[in-house]
Scaffold this active site. Structure first.
Site, PDB file in Angstrom:
ATOM      1  N   ASP A   1     -15.631   4.351  -0.957  1.00 12.20           N
ATOM      2  CA  ASP A   1     -15.656   2.743  -1.591  1.00 12.20           C
ATOM      3  C   ASP A   1     -14.261   2.357  -1.643  1.00 12.20           C
ATOM      4  O   ASP A   1     -13.779   2.936  -2.540  1.00 12.20           O
ATOM      5  CB  ASP A   1     -16.361   2.609  -2.276  1.00 12.20           C
ATOM      6  CG  ASP A   1     -16.814   1.237  -2.521  1.00 12.20           C
ATOM      7  OD1 ASP A   1     -16.165   0.291  -1.835  1.00 12.20           O
ATOM      8  OD2 ASP A   1     -17.208   0.629  -3.663  1.00 12.20           O
ATOM      9  N   MET A   2     -13.575   1.711  -0.771  1.00 13.03           N
ATOM     10  CA  MET A   2     -12.135   1.516  -1.398  1.00 13.03           C
ATOM     11  C   MET A   2     -11.716   0.884  -2.967  1.00 13.03           C
ATOM     12  O   MET A   2     -13.173   0.117  -2.813  1.00 13.03           O
ATOM     13  CB  MET A   2     -11.781   0.650  -0.679  1.00 13.03           C
ATOM     14  CG  MET A   2     -11.558   1.147   1.593  1.00 13.03           C
ATOM     15  SD  MET A   2     -10.654   2.845   0.976  1.00 13.03           S
ATOM     16  CE  MET A   2      -8.938   2.676   0.754  1.00 13.03           C
TER      17      MET A   2
ATOM     18  N   TYR B   1      -9.516  -5.616  -1.407  1.00 10.56           N
ATOM     19  CA  TYR B   1      -8.384  -6.992  -1.585  1.00 10.56           C
ATOM     20  C   TYR B   1      -6.900  -6.667  -2.266  1.00 10.56           C
ATOM     21  O   TYR B   1      -5.492  -6.788  -1.934  1.00 10.56           O
ATOM     22  CB  TYR B   1      -9.024  -8.116  -1.395  1.00 10.56           C
ATOM     23  CG  TYR B   1     -10.105  -8.536  -0.364  1.00 10.56           C
ATOM     24  CD1 TYR B   1     -10.648  -7.371   0.514  1.00 10.56           C
ATOM     25  CD2 TYR B   1     -10.389  -9.500  -0.542  1.00 10.56           C
ATOM     26  CE1 TYR B   1     -11.494  -7.488   1.782  1.00 10.56           C
ATOM     27  CE2 TYR B   1     -11.336  -9.791   0.632  1.00 10.56           C
ATOM     28  CZ  TYR B   1     -11.754  -9.028   1.680  1.00 10.56           C
ATOM     29  OH  TYR B   1     -13.029  -9.120   2.787  1.00 10.56           O
TER      30      TYR B   1
ATOM     31  N   ARG C   1      -9.515  -6.454 -15.061  1.00 11.05           N
ATOM     32  CA  ARG C   1     -10.681  -5.717 -15.386  1.00 11.05           C
ATOM     33  C   ARG C   1     -10.357  -6.295 -16.943  1.00 11.05           C
ATOM     34  O   ARG C   1     -11.251  -5.388 -17.918  1.00 11.05           O
ATOM     35  CB  ARG C   1     -11.678  -4.589 -14.644  1.00 11.05           C
ATOM     36  CG  ARG C   1     -12.104  -5.534 -13.209  1.00 11.05           C
ATOM     37  CD  ARG C   1     -12.747  -4.281 -12.338  1.00 11.05           C
ATOM     38  NE  ARG C   1     -12.278  -4.799 -10.542  1.00 11.05           N
ATOM     39  CZ  ARG C   1     -13.366  -3.963  -9.564  1.00 11.05           C
ATOM     40  NH1 ARG C   1     -14.105  -3.546 -10.529  1.00 11.05           N
ATOM     41  NH2 ARG C   1     -12.734  -4.606  -8.808  1.00 11.05           N
TER      42      ARG C   1
ATOM     43  N   ASP D   1     -14.666  -1.900   3.520  1.00 10.19           N
ATOM     44  CA  ASP D   1     -14.450  -1.146   2.596  1.00 10.19           C
ATOM     45  C   ASP D   1     -14.762  -0.262   2.721  1.00 10.19           C
ATOM     46  O   ASP D   1     -14.557   0.760   1.361  1.00 10.19           O
ATOM     47  CB  ASP D   1     -13.374  -1.789   1.032  1.00 10.19           C
ATOM     48  CG  ASP D   1     -14.394  -2.005   0.738  1.00 10.19           C
ATOM     49  OD1 ASP D   1     -15.784  -1.801   0.726  1.00 10.19           O
ATOM     50  OD2 ASP D   1     -14.356  -1.798  -0.196  1.00 10.19           O
ATOM     51  N   GLU D   2     -16.084  -0.198   3.241  1.00 10.55           N
ATOM     52  CA  GLU D   2     -16.767   0.760   2.956  1.00 10.55           C
ATOM     53  C   GLU D   2     -17.576   2.250   4.202  1.00 10.55           C
ATOM     54  O   GLU D   2     -17.648   1.957   5.062  1.00 10.55           O
ATOM     55  CB  GLU D   2     -18.545   0.972   2.121  1.00 10.55           C
ATOM     56  CG  GLU D   2     -18.658   0.083   0.810  1.00 10.55           C
ATOM     57  CD  GLU D   2     -20.301  -0.451   0.725  1.00 10.55           C
ATOM     58  OE1 GLU D   2     -20.853   0.590   0.431  1.00 10.55           O
ATOM     59  OE2 GLU D   2     -19.927  -1.095   1.299  1.00 10.55           O
TER      60      GLU D   2
HETATM   61  N1  DCP Z   1     -15.764  -9.834  -1.327  1.00  6.57           N
HETATM   62  C1  DCP Z   1     -15.369 -10.956  -0.974  1.00  6.57           C
HETATM   63  N2  DCP Z   1     -16.354 -11.991  -1.846  1.00  6.57           N
HETATM   64  C2  DCP Z   1     -17.362 -10.752  -2.290  1.00  6.57           C
HETATM   65  C3  DCP Z   1     -16.828  -9.726  -2.239  1.00  6.57           C
HETATM   66  C4  DCP Z   1     -16.224  -8.569  -2.449  1.00  6.57           C
HETATM   67  O1  DCP Z   1     -14.521 -10.934  -0.159  1.00  6.57           O
HETATM   68  N3  DCP Z   1     -18.367 -11.601  -3.288  1.00  6.57           N
HETATM   69  C5  DCP Z   1     -14.110  -8.879  -0.984  1.00  6.57           C
HETATM   70  C6  DCP Z   1     -13.200  -8.045  -1.786  1.00  6.57           C
HETATM   71  C7  DCP Z   1     -13.350  -7.122  -1.825  1.00  6.57           C
HETATM   72  C8  DCP Z   1     -13.621  -6.473  -0.775  1.00  6.57           C
HETATM   73  O2  DCP Z   1     -14.324  -7.433  -0.162  1.00  6.57           O
HETATM   74  O3  DCP Z   1     -12.041  -6.198  -2.325  1.00  6.57           O
HETATM   75  C9  DCP Z   1     -14.450  -5.338  -1.196  1.00  6.57           C
HETATM   76  O4  DCP Z   1     -15.797  -5.515  -2.045  1.00  6.57           O
HETATM   77  P1  DCP Z   1     -16.439  -4.906  -2.957  1.00  6.57           P
HETATM   78  O5  DCP Z   1     -17.613  -4.387  -3.692  1.00  6.57           O
HETATM   79  O6  DCP Z   1     -16.380  -3.407  -2.693  1.00  6.57           O
HETATM   80  O7  DCP Z   1     -15.152  -4.744  -4.019  1.00  6.57           O
HETATM   81  P2  DCP Z   1     -13.783  -4.319  -4.789  1.00  6.57           P
HETATM   82  O8  DCP Z   1     -13.356  -2.841  -3.249  1.00  6.57           O
HETATM   83  O9  DCP Z   1     -12.769  -5.609  -5.000  1.00  6.57           O
HETATM   84  O10 DCP Z   1     -13.581  -3.668  -5.575  1.00  6.57           O
HETATM   85  P3  DCP Z   1     -14.577  -1.946  -6.553  1.00  6.57           P
HETATM   86  O11 DCP Z   1     -13.063  -1.002  -6.738  1.00  6.57           O
HETATM   87  O12 DCP Z   1     -15.254  -2.126  -7.272  1.00  6.57           O
HETATM   88  O13 DCP Z   1     -15.583  -1.723  -5.236  1.00  6.57           O
END
Ligand code: DCP
Length: 684
Positions: free
Chosen positions: A18-19, A23, A60, A120-121
């Site tokens: 998981d990245m 974004y 965060r 991103d997974e």
């Molecule tokens: N995303 C979005 N709207 C949302 C949730 C996520 O557009 N309600 C997009 C932005 C995130 C990406 O999808 O960067 C991946 O979502 P993740 O839930 O994996 O969250 P992140 O990668 O941002 O953070 P984490 O490190 O917690 O996984």
């Protein structure tokens, strides 16, 4: 409802990658000056600073959360850098994030079967790589263990004290461990290397879970973020799952989880352990009951699918509160925008991956002004997908009309089709699914010839419910990730762009270029009103002079016509001649390939026109063809040793013989008398 799949008795090594704040990382790579700063990506609408969709780990720490708006984030973290998501078609444009995800996938896929689960997974099946490592370079034999691997978190291994890395090293290198745990240790080393590779090549960090199945891997990839990995030995599964709130388990976040809580009083996965499989089956049926029993024990046989491309493409937008769409004109405007984006992605998918989608689905969220309590949902509608922006737009609008008609049914509306009877639309999305790769050169030749007349493929209109049917609802995230399967039986409709099911046996042939005989059996679709008429003006124009052959132009134009929605009307095979050179020659049915083309079920009868090109075998074993009459038409050549033999094997036996004999002759540089060469059209 989830279904139990038997877990393989052989130990598997599965990783979920998981990245981290994905974004944000993509934006930080674009603007390196943002690195290390509290940063968030915000939606493009600027109301209260825009909604946050990704938050960096630095932000965060200040308490910035994804649920906040920009203004609120600035309040809790005044230094926060807000980056607006790119915009296209009046909505967020996720292209750069998708492409960045693809970069990562291409690296991860080097080590094992890879399933792209969302933007991103990724899931990886590393069983083979781990088995190989265990056999050839087991961890205990390594002089140095990758530092990234030493930073792994092993569920059940106490992390207190100062020698945590030493403890992890001991765990990874145990010689007395079970085979399963040894494989996991190898998996941990492989994933650590992969993550380092991803960082080196893309500058992105990611986190991972490594376990014996997908569910456990997914559950743990987020346990230690950012840029860390977590391993789940079998012995620790119970300890991991017992305290887990059921809502956190995949598939238990919705109604099934609610039902477990209200019917059986289950709050955690541990609570589920008290119920026998019979009891769970009695309550939830055999499949789901068995699945629940298994999942409580961390058992899952779900396979990692080898899929690195998305299962579907979607484009959606929400229109909250006062932005709700209340006229058909506005709905049409936004559908047009969404369809344009969808079409662009479909064309890109076709061009890059040679994939075609077959089903168009429209989803919407609606409300009725006078009915604030209504739970009624706007029904999801779908139809076979026709390529071309205008066609997709037209079909999407028709699907919307069908949907709003059904939705309004319960409100006993007597209004006109285009009249608003009190509805509002707060979300719209279009998606394309049932995406298949066009068969490559090893596909059968039958795919390259139509079995029905192509003259009758005038655009049929959607005919109400006959061509529309309900499919499962997709959330925007699911559309993006392609994570939900379409299950409606009626959906399985073959077809090609621009055509409806009755044309489904027709396929767009793939340009194989040099290296496959299929490259020569291309079927450029020409727009020509009827047989025996002169070529369509466009075709004639394309038969010009210059370096690009007429055939190539025809083919490119044909492909464009299909992709951009012009309606093909009849089919011809092979190059057309420049009208200035005289009339096109129709080949007499003397050769066996011609007989094959014109024969029986493969024939489109007099709809296929075959044009002859004189061929000249060269001394280098190439076949050359020139425009007749000594014209300057593009010359083409083909190397005999570049023909893919597996493709020849799929031709009818008598054609095979002819091809093989031609190949032999070509290899011995003797002039060929075979007529087959006449049908080898220029590679692109
Ligand atoms: N995303 C979005 N709207 C949302 C949730 C996520 O557009 N309600 C997009 C932005 C995130 C990406 O999808 O960067 C991946 O979502 P993740 O839930 O994996 O969250 P992140 O990668 O941002 O953070 P984490 O490190 O917690 O996984």
């Amino acid at each position: 409802m989830p279904v139990a799949k038997p877990e393989s008795s052989d130990a598997r090594v599965i990783a979920h990658i998981d990245m981290d704040c994905f974004y944000v990382q993509v934006e930080q790579r674009k603007q390196p000056e943002l690195r290390g700063l509290p940063t968030a990506v915000v939606q493009y609408n600027s109301w209260k600073g825009g909604g946050l969709i990704a938050v960096s780990y630095e932000a965060r720490k200040f308490g910035v959360k994804r649920s906040m708006r920009g203004d609120e984030a600035k309040y809790v973290c005044p230094e926060i850098q807000l980056v607006q998501v790119p915009v296209a078609h009046g909505k967020a444009d996720l292209k750069i994030y998708r492409n960045a995800g693809s970069e990562v996938v291409s690296i991860l896929a080097r080590k094992g079967r890879c399933e792209r689960a969302s933007i991103d997974e990724v899931y990886l099946d590393l069983t083979d790589a781990a088995e190989t490592m265990l056999a050839e370079n087991p961890p205990e034999s390594l002089e140095d263990i990758n530092d990234e691997a030493l930073k792994s978190h092993i569920v059940g291994l106490a992390e207190d004290g100062s020698d945590v890395k030493e403890k992890v090293k001991n765990w990874l290198c145990r010689t007395d461990a079970s085979h399963r745990d040894k494989l996991l240790a190898c998996g941990a080393l492989i994933v650590a290397e992969l993550r380092a590779q991803v960082f080196m090549e893309t500058e992105f960090t990611c986190s991972a879970g490594i376990a014996h199945n997908k569910i456990l891997a997914k559950l743990t990839s987020g346990m230690n973020k950012p840029a860390q990995q977590t391993v789940v030995p079998s012995v620790s599964v119970k300890e991991l799952l017992a305290p887990l709130p059921i809502k956190k388990m995949k598939q238990l976040g919705g109604k099934l989880g609610d039902s477990l809580k209200s019917n059986l009083g289950v709050s955690t996965i541990g609570d589920l352990l008290q119920f026998s499989t019979e009891k769970l089956q009695e309550c939830y049926g055999i499949n789901t009951g068995t699945w629940l029993w298994n999942i409580a024990r961390g058992i899952s046989g779900e396979k990692v699918e080898g899929r690195i491309l998305p299962k579907s493409h979607g484009s959606g937008k929400s229109f909250p509160g006062p932005h709700a769409l209340r006229t058909i004109g506005l709905v049409e405007h936004w559908l047009n925008e969404l369809c344009q984006e969808l079409s662009e992605r479909l064309v890109a998918d076709f061009e890059q991956n040679k994939r075609i989608a077959h089903t168009l689905t429209l989803n919407a969220r609606a409300y009725m002004l006078r009915d604030t309590n209504s739970q009624k949902k706007f029904p999801s509608k779908s139809s076979p997908l026709r390529y071309g922006i205008a066609k997709i737009q037209e079909d999407a609008l028709n699907l919307f009309h069908a949907g709003i008609h059904d939705y309004m049914g319960s409100y006993a509306s007597k209004g006109e089709k285009n009249q608003n009877n009190g509805w509002g639309i707060t979300a719209l999305s279009v998606s394309a699914s049932k995406i298949f790769t066009i068969p490559r050169g090893t596909g059968t030749i039958m795919n390259f010839f139509p079995t029905q007349s192509l003259a009758c493929c005038a655009s049929p209109q959607l005919s109400g419910d006959a061509s529309m049917h309900e499919v499962v609802q997709l959330t925007a995230a699911e559309i993006e990730s392609g994570s939900k399967e379409f299950t409606t039986a009626k959906e399985s409709i073959g077809g090609i762009p621009g055509m409806y099911p009755r044309d489904q046996k027709r396929k767009i042939q793939e340009d194989k270029g040099i290296g496959s005989i299929m490259g020569f059996f291309e079927v450029p679709v020409q727009s020509c009103p009827s047989l025996n008429q002169e070529p369509h003006e466009e075709t004639s124009r394309s038969s010009g002079h210059g370096s690009e052959s007429c055939w190539q132009k025809n083919q490119a134009e044909s492909q464009n016509r299909l992709l951009y929605g012009e309606q093909p009307q009849c089919l011809s095979v092979g190059p057309t001649m420049n009208p200035q050179e005289g009339k096109r020659k129709k080949l007499q049915g003397t050769s066996s390939i011609l007989r094959f083309l014109k024969s029986s079920k493969y024939s489109t009868h007099d709809r296929i026109e075959i044009f002859q090109e004189p061929c000249v075998p060269s001394s280098s074993g190439e076949m050359r063809a020139r425009g007749s009459g000594g014209s300057e038409r593009g010359e083409w050549s083909y190397k005999a040793n570049e023909i893919d033999p597996t493709v020849i094997d799929e031709l009818p036996p008598h054609i095979q013989q002819e091809v093989w004999s031609w190949l032999k002759q070509s290899h011995s540089s003797k002039p060929s008398s075979s007529t087959i060469t006449r049908y080898f059209f220029p590679p692109k």
